[in-house]
Design a protein around this motif. Structure first.
Motif, short mmCIF file in Angstrom:
data_model
loop_
_atom_site.label_atom_id
_atom_site.label_comp_id
_atom_site.label_asym_id
_atom_site.label_seq_id
_atom_site.Cartn_x
_atom_site.Cartn_y
_atom_site.Cartn_z
N LEU A 65 5.97 77.92 17.53
CA LEU A 65 6.18 78.91 16.81
C LEU A 65 4.79 80.12 16.59
O LEU A 65 5.15 81.13 16.89
CB LEU A 65 6.87 78.92 15.30
CG LEU A 65 7.38 80.29 14.82
CD1 LEU A 65 8.27 81.14 15.01
CD2 LEU A 65 8.13 79.72 13.45
N PHE A 66 3.82 79.25 16.31
CA PHE A 66 3.16 80.41 15.89
C PHE A 66 2.05 81.30 17.26
O PHE A 66 1.70 82.00 16.94
CB PHE A 66 1.84 79.72 15.67
CG PHE A 66 2.04 79.37 13.43
CD1 PHE A 66 2.97 79.12 12.82
CD2 PHE A 66 1.44 78.30 12.31
CE1 PHE A 66 2.83 79.38 11.80
CE2 PHE A 66 0.90 78.40 11.67
CZ PHE A 66 2.58 78.82 11.16
N ASP A 67 2.26 80.30 18.52
CA ASP A 67 2.18 80.80 19.80
C ASP A 67 2.84 81.85 19.83
O ASP A 67 2.09 83.17 20.05
CB ASP A 67 1.82 79.86 20.13
CG ASP A 67 0.72 78.91 20.56
OD1 ASP A 67 0.03 79.04 19.66
OD2 ASP A 67 0.93 77.91 20.62
N LEU A 68 4.18 82.05 19.49
CA LEU A 68 5.51 82.45 19.91
C LEU A 68 4.49 84.16 19.03
O LEU A 68 4.93 85.42 19.51
CB LEU A 68 6.72 82.23 19.58
CG LEU A 68 6.90 81.68 20.88
CD1 LEU A 68 8.26 80.98 20.28
CD2 LEU A 68 7.17 81.83 22.21
N LEU A 69 4.66 83.77 17.31
CA LEU A 69 4.14 85.04 17.40
C LEU A 69 2.98 85.71 17.23
O LEU A 69 2.95 86.96 17.61
CB LEU A 69 4.00 84.66 15.25
CG LEU A 69 5.34 84.08 14.93
CD1 LEU A 69 5.31 83.07 13.64
CD2 LEU A 69 6.51 85.09 14.82
N GLN A 70 1.94 84.87 17.89
CA GLN A 70 1.19 85.66 18.76
C GLN A 70 0.79 86.16 19.84
O GLN A 70 0.52 86.80 20.17
CB GLN A 70 -0.50 84.74 18.84
CG GLN A 70 -1.49 84.75 18.52
CD GLN A 70 -2.21 85.54 17.84
OE1 GLN A 70 -1.83 85.40 16.56
NE2 GLN A 70 -2.59 86.73 18.07
N SER A 71 1.95 85.55 20.38
CA SER A 71 2.67 86.33 21.95
C SER A 71 3.08 87.87 21.30
O SER A 71 2.57 88.85 22.06
CB SER A 71 3.32 85.99 22.89
OG SER A 71 4.34 85.36 22.26
N ILE A 72 3.81 87.58 20.65
CA ILE A 72 4.37 88.91 19.95
C ILE A 72 3.37 90.06 19.48
O ILE A 72 3.69 91.12 19.65
CB ILE A 72 5.84 88.41 18.82
CG1 ILE A 72 7.06 87.78 19.50
CG2 ILE A 72 5.89 90.13 18.16
CD1 ILE A 72 7.71 87.95 18.32
N ALA A 73 2.43 89.57 18.64
CA ALA A 73 1.43 89.98 17.73
C ALA A 73 0.64 91.04 19.47
O ALA A 73 0.18 92.28 18.99
CB ALA A 73 0.45 89.58 17.47
N ASP A 74 0.67 90.26 20.18
CA ASP A 74 -0.67 90.94 21.66
C ASP A 74 0.30 91.30 22.83
O ASP A 74 -0.90 91.64 23.37
CB ASP A 74 -1.88 89.39 21.62
CG ASP A 74 -2.85 88.84 20.51
OD1 ASP A 74 -3.17 89.78 19.72
OD2 ASP A 74 -2.91 87.77 20.82
N GLY A 75 1.48 90.80 22.81
CA GLY A 75 2.11 91.39 23.76
C GLY A 75 2.28 92.93 24.09
O GLY A 75 1.66 93.43 23.17
N GLU A 76 2.83 92.93 25.17
CA GLU A 76 2.77 94.62 25.40
C GLU A 76 4.24 94.99 26.15
O GLU A 76 4.37 96.13 26.44
CB GLU A 76 1.94 94.91 27.25
CG GLU A 76 0.77 94.40 26.60
CD GLU A 76 -0.17 94.63 27.99
OE1 GLU A 76 -0.04 95.49 29.45
OE2 GLU A 76 -1.50 94.47 27.93
N ASP A 77 5.14 94.15 24.96
CA ASP A 77 6.67 94.69 25.85
C ASP A 77 6.93 95.91 24.82
O ASP A 77 6.98 95.67 23.51
CB ASP A 77 7.54 93.05 24.84
CG ASP A 77 9.23 93.51 25.18
OD1 ASP A 77 9.67 94.95 25.13
OD2 ASP A 77 9.47 92.41 25.22
N GLU A 78 7.33 97.15 25.68
CA GLU A 78 7.87 97.93 25.62
C GLU A 78 8.49 98.19 23.79
O GLU A 78 8.74 99.14 23.06
CB GLU A 78 7.67 99.10 25.63
CG GLU A 78 6.45 99.18 26.57
CD GLU A 78 7.01 100.13 28.20
OE1 GLU A 78 8.15 101.43 27.98
OE2 GLU A 78 6.09 100.76 28.69
N LEU A 79 9.97 97.04 23.75
CA LEU A 79 10.72 96.85 22.80
C LEU A 79 10.56 96.71 21.96
O LEU A 79 10.82 96.63 20.32
CB LEU A 79 11.52 95.93 23.52
CG LEU A 79 12.29 96.40 24.47
CD1 LEU A 79 13.47 95.44 24.89
CD2 LEU A 79 13.35 97.46 24.33
N ILE A 80 9.47 95.75 21.21
CA ILE A 80 8.11 95.13 20.06
C ILE A 80 7.66 96.91 19.85
O ILE A 80 6.35 96.84 20.40
CB ILE A 80 7.31 94.24 19.88
CG1 ILE A 80 8.56 93.23 20.56
CG2 ILE A 80 7.38 93.64 19.02
CD1 ILE A 80 7.95 91.60 21.63
#
Length: 119
Positions: A65-80
């Protein structure tokens, strides 16, 4: 006696009074869950956090979960959006503080309460 009066007044104004960090965690989980397929595993783990707010997510699930949250925080998904990225970045801290609140034997004295409306 004064604290009891204040707590009763808070309970009368709010539908539900819960410890501050746990209320924040509940709201954060709601905002971080998404209906699209790419978020399925994140949603599963967040659903566990939502269902059992008084239990610590352990081991590989917590790490994932922490890794997934980090990928959300650092990601480039325009929907986020940026507020979601920031929330994903601080969610591990929120979870840790919520866990500490649950370990507190006397939350009325030592924990700030948050009034939230029931859904």
């Amino acid at each position: 006696h004064r604290i009891v009066k204040r707590l009763r007044a808070l309970e009368e104004r709010a539908t539900h009074a819960i410890p501050f960090w746990c209320g924040l965690q509940k709201e954060a989980v709601k905002r971080l869950m998404h209906p699209h397929r790419e978020a399925a595993r994140t949603n599963q783990l967040l659903a566990v956090v939502r269902q059992f707010p008084d239990r610590r997510l352990e081991g590989p699930d917590r790490d994932e979960l922490f890794d997934l949250l980090q990928s959300i925080a650092d990601g480039e998904d325009e929907l986020i959006l940026n507020p979601e990225r920031a929330l994903a970045r601080v969610m591990p801290v929120i979870m840790e503080q919520c866990e500490l609140e649950h370990l507190n034997n006397n939350p009325i004295v030592d924990v700030q309460l948050l009034g939230i409306k029931q859904e």
